[in-house]
Design a protein around this motif. Structure first.
Motif, mmCIF file in Angstrom:
data_model
loop_
_atom_site.group_PDB
_atom_site.id
_atom_site.type_symbol
_atom_site.label_atom_id
_atom_site.label_comp_id
_atom_site.label_asym_id
_atom_site.label_seq_id
_atom_site.Cartn_x
_atom_site.Cartn_y
_atom_site.Cartn_z
ATOM 1 N N LYS A 1 -7.399 -9.339 11.320
ATOM 2 C CA LYS A 1 -6.646 -10.439 11.910
ATOM 3 C C LYS A 1 -5.375 -10.646 11.090
ATOM 4 C CE LYS A 1 -7.039 -15.263 13.384
ATOM 5 N NZ LYS A 1 -7.914 -16.477 13.385
ATOM 6 N N TRP A 2 -4.231 -10.450 11.716
ATOM 7 C CA TRP A 2 -2.949 -10.492 11.018
ATOM 8 C C TRP A 2 -2.316 -11.870 11.165
ATOM 9 C CZ3 TRP A 2 -1.546 -6.311 8.095
ATOM 10 C CH2 TRP A 2 -2.300 -5.149 8.295
ATOM 11 N N THR A 3 -2.824 -12.839 10.436
ATOM 12 C CA THR A 3 -2.266 -14.187 10.477
ATOM 13 C C THR A 3 -0.865 -14.194 9.867
ATOM 14 O OG1 THR A 3 -3.640 -14.590 8.510
ATOM 15 C CG2 THR A 3 -4.398 -15.518 10.586
ATOM 16 N N GLU A 4 -0.091 -15.245 10.175
ATOM 17 C CA GLU A 4 1.317 -15.287 9.785
ATOM 18 C C GLU A 4 1.532 -15.316 8.279
ATOM 19 O OE1 GLU A 4 3.430 -18.355 11.769
ATOM 20 O OE2 GLU A 4 3.133 -17.513 13.779
ATOM 21 N N THR B 1 0.824 -1.210 0.000
ATOM 22 C CA THR B 1 0.000 0.000 0.000
ATOM 23 C C THR B 1 0.862 1.266 0.000
ATOM 24 O OG1 THR B 1 -1.843 1.144 1.105
ATOM 25 C CG2 THR B 1 -0.176 0.148 2.518
ATOM 26 N N LYS B 2 0.277 2.331 -0.485
ATOM 27 C CA LYS B 2 0.839 3.667 -0.312
ATOM 28 C C LYS B 2 0.013 4.446 0.712
ATOM 29 C CE LYS B 2 2.892 4.399 -4.936
ATOM 30 N NZ LYS B 2 2.485 3.167 -5.642
ATOM 31 N N ARG B 3 -0.900 3.754 1.375
ATOM 32 C CA ARG B 3 -1.803 4.392 2.329
ATOM 33 C C ARG B 3 -1.774 3.671 3.679
ATOM 34 N NH1 ARG B 3 -3.609 4.643 -2.861
ATOM 35 N NH2 ARG B 3 -4.659 6.575 -3.543
ATOM 36 N N PRO B 4 -0.588 3.577 4.301
ATOM 37 C CA PRO B 4 -0.495 2.836 5.566
ATOM 38 C C PRO B 4 -1.255 3.506 6.701
ATOM 39 C CG PRO B 4 1.538 4.024 5.156
ATOM 40 C CD PRO B 4 0.717 4.144 3.902
ATOM 41 N N GLU B 5 -1.532 4.810 6.582
ATOM 42 C CA GLU B 5 -2.288 5.498 7.638
ATOM 43 C C GLU B 5 -3.643 4.835 7.847
ATOM 44 O OE1 GLU B 5 0.227 8.548 5.397
ATOM 45 O OE2 GLU B 5 -1.176 6.941 4.869
ATOM 46 N N ARG B 6 -4.314 4.529 6.749
ATOM 47 C CA ARG B 6 -5.623 3.884 6.886
ATOM 48 C C ARG B 6 -5.473 2.460 7.418
ATOM 49 N NH1 ARG B 6 -10.451 2.229 2.646
ATOM 50 N NH2 ARG B 6 -12.086 2.233 4.238
ATOM 51 N N ALA B 7 -4.449 1.774 6.957
ATOM 52 C CA ALA B 7 -4.220 0.415 7.447
ATOM 53 C C ALA B 7 -4.020 0.408 8.954
ATOM 54 C CB ALA B 7 -3.012 -0.198 6.744
ATOM 55 N N LEU B 8 -3.248 1.352 9.464
ATOM 56 C CA LEU B 8 -3.007 1.422 10.904
ATOM 57 C C LEU B 8 -4.286 1.780 11.652
ATOM 58 C CD1 LEU B 8 -0.998 1.314 13.238
ATOM 59 C CD2 LEU B 8 -0.478 3.728 12.807
ATOM 60 N N LYS B 9 -5.077 2.659 11.060
ATOM 61 C CA LYS B 9 -6.307 3.103 11.707
ATOM 62 C C LYS B 9 -7.265 1.949 11.954
ATOM 63 C CE LYS B 9 -10.108 6.419 11.138
ATOM 64 N NZ LYS B 9 -10.691 7.488 10.264
ATOM 65 N N ILE B 10 -7.327 0.999 11.013
ATOM 66 C CA ILE B 10 -8.283 -0.104 11.165
ATOM 67 C C ILE B 10 -7.590 -1.427 11.507
ATOM 68 C CG2 ILE B 10 -9.895 1.000 9.582
ATOM 69 C CD1 ILE B 10 -9.135 -1.071 7.478
ATOM 70 N N ALA B 11 -6.290 -1.374 11.816
ATOM 71 C CA ALA B 11 -5.525 -2.599 12.069
ATOM 72 C C ALA B 11 -6.139 -3.459 13.160
ATOM 73 C CB ALA B 11 -4.084 -2.245 12.433
ATOM 74 N N GLY B 12 -6.753 -2.817 14.150
ATOM 75 C CA GLY B 12 -7.351 -3.562 15.251
ATOM 76 C C GLY B 12 -8.560 -4.373 14.851
ATOM 77 N N ARG B 13 -9.163 -4.059 13.722
ATOM 78 C CA ARG B 13 -10.327 -4.805 13.238
ATOM 79 C C ARG B 13 -9.921 -5.947 12.314
ATOM 80 N NH1 ARG B 13 -15.322 -1.964 10.899
ATOM 81 N NH2 ARG B 13 -16.163 -3.967 11.596
ATOM 82 N N LEU C 1 15.562 0.296 9.388
ATOM 83 C CA LEU C 1 14.918 -0.958 9.014
ATOM 84 C C LEU C 1 14.556 -1.817 10.219
ATOM 85 C CD1 LEU C 1 17.104 -1.823 5.878
ATOM 86 C CD2 LEU C 1 14.895 -0.638 5.975
ATOM 87 N N SER C 2 14.477 -1.197 11.376
ATOM 88 C CA SER C 2 14.053 -1.935 12.566
ATOM 89 C C SER C 2 12.628 -2.449 12.366
ATOM 90 C CB SER C 2 14.102 -1.016 13.786
ATOM 91 O OG SER C 2 13.599 -1.666 14.931
ATOM 92 N N GLY C 3 12.440 -3.750 12.540
ATOM 93 C CA GLY C 3 11.112 -4.325 12.370
ATOM 94 C C GLY C 3 10.704 -4.517 10.921
ATOM 95 N N ILE C 4 11.636 -4.286 9.992
ATOM 96 C CA ILE C 4 11.386 -4.516 8.574
ATOM 97 C C ILE C 4 12.089 -5.815 8.179
ATOM 98 C CG2 ILE C 4 11.617 -3.586 6.233
ATOM 99 C CD1 ILE C 4 9.766 -1.965 8.133
ATOM 100 N N LEU D 1 4.450 1.767 9.007
ATOM 101 C CA LEU D 1 4.539 0.326 8.790
ATOM 102 C C LEU D 1 5.058 -0.391 10.036
ATOM 103 C CD1 LEU D 1 4.521 -2.193 6.960
ATOM 104 C CD2 LEU D 1 6.817 -1.528 6.183
ATOM 105 N N GLN D 2 6.016 0.215 10.711
ATOM 106 C CA GLN D 2 6.607 -0.413 11.886
ATOM 107 C C GLN D 2 5.602 -0.590 13.022
ATOM 108 O OE1 GLN D 2 9.764 2.450 12.002
ATOM 109 N NE2 GLN D 2 11.311 1.036 11.244
ATOM 110 N N GLU D 3 4.467 0.091 12.941
ATOM 111 C CA GLU D 3 3.410 -0.060 13.951
ATOM 112 C C GLU D 3 2.355 -1.079 13.553
ATOM 113 O OE1 GLU D 3 1.912 3.575 15.834
ATOM 114 O OE2 GLU D 3 3.268 4.709 14.532
ATOM 115 N N ILE D 4 2.392 -1.546 12.319
ATOM 116 C CA ILE D 4 1.411 -2.521 11.838
ATOM 117 C C ILE D 4 1.766 -3.903 12.390
ATOM 118 C CG2 ILE D 4 0.498 -3.673 9.783
ATOM 119 C CD1 ILE D 4 -0.487 -0.864 9.885
ATOM 120 N N PRO D 5 0.808 -4.630 12.960
ATOM 121 C CA PRO D 5 1.115 -5.911 13.603
ATOM 122 C C PRO D 5 1.209 -7.098 12.650
ATOM 123 C CG PRO D 5 -1.204 -5.395 13.900
ATOM 124 C CD PRO D 5 -0.596 -4.208 13.193
ATOM 125 N N ALA D 6 1.873 -6.904 11.508
ATOM 126 C CA ALA D 6 2.094 -8.016 10.580
ATOM 127 C C ALA D 6 3.366 -8.753 10.961
ATOM 128 C CB ALA D 6 2.203 -7.484 9.147
#
Length: 241
Positions: A123-126, A109-121, A170-173, A146-151
């Motif tokens: 399920k980030w499977t492996e 994505t080029k829109r990680p802000e929205r991804a982070l906003k709804i990340a809690g809804r 690149l911490s967490g990348i 991206l570093q805040e996204i629970p993937a």
């Protein structure tokens, strides 16, 4: 939708959404826009709207039909987190990925802000790899989000690489893809930009994948970097001479 893909770092593409709008410098010569408008002209029903954002509920179950495990690029013709994609539809796409555990899904994505906003809804499977496009210095802020996204696997796509990207954190990348722009009007890439990102990846122990030099006819320029093909992936490395 595209059981096989010509994109070097994946094996198949799945497009429950098509269409997008330009958001940053990397979008200037969008290959997906060119292709979508071409498909509209020749009468492909799925692209009747051209490059307008369109959801395709009828392809949501496609990954279940593909029995052989594959790496699947999600929305090669769009951005799942575009503001015009309903949140509930994004959740349904994630539900499919959560259940189709035999596949690895690569979401970019080029829109990680929205991804982070709804990340809690979500399920980030492996089996879900999540990445952002970082084509220039201005786009580096996407890395922090991206570093805040629970993937489990987070990656950068530095394509089209438009300028040097110094001092990458690149911490967490877990993966970095680099590539030059291709097609009509392709903007040039410099070898030293690529080498510098490779050095940063090696220093921070992050797998590096060099996709292409690009150009109007990318096949003529190949993907050799100083005599090597760099095709590293998270979890294991593949480097060919």
């Amino acid at each position: 939708m595209a059981l096989n893909s010509s994109i070097e770092w994946t094996e198949a593409s799945w497009n429950p959404v098509t269409g997008c709008t330009k958001i940053s410098a990397g979008c200037q010569n969008c290959y997906a826009e060119r292709l979508a408008n071409r498909l509209k002209i020749i009468g492909i029903p799925r692209y009747r709207n051209g490059f307008k954002v369109t959801v395709h509920e009828d392809v949501l179950d496609y990954p279940f039909k593909w029995k052989k495990p594959r790496m699947i690029f999600v929305n090669s013709m769009s951005d799942l987190f575009h503001e015009e994609v309903p949140e509930e539809f994004i959740i349904r796409v994630f539900n499919v990925m959560n259940l189709a555990t035999h596949h690895t899904f690569q979401v970019l994505t080029k829109r990680p802000e929205r991804a982070l906003k709804i990340a809690g809804r979500l399920k980030w499977t492996e089996n879900i790899w999540f990445g952002v496009t970082v084509e220039n210095f201005q786009a580096k802020d996407r890395i922090k989000i991206l570093q805040e996204i629970p993937a489990k696997i987070r990656f950068l796509s530095c394509e089209p690489l438009l300028e040097p990207l110094y001092e990458l954190n690149l911490s967490g990348i877990h993966w970095v893809i680099v590539g030059g722009e291709s097609g009509p009007g392709a903007r040039p890439i410099e070898a030293d930009w690529v080498r510098d990102i490779l050095r940063q990846c090696q220093k921070q122990n992050v797998p590096f994948f060099f996709k292409q030099w690009g150009g109007k006819y990318k096949s003529k320029n190949g993907r050799l970097l100083d005599g090597k093909i760099w095709s590293q992936y998270p979890g294991f490395a593949m480097v060919s001479v």
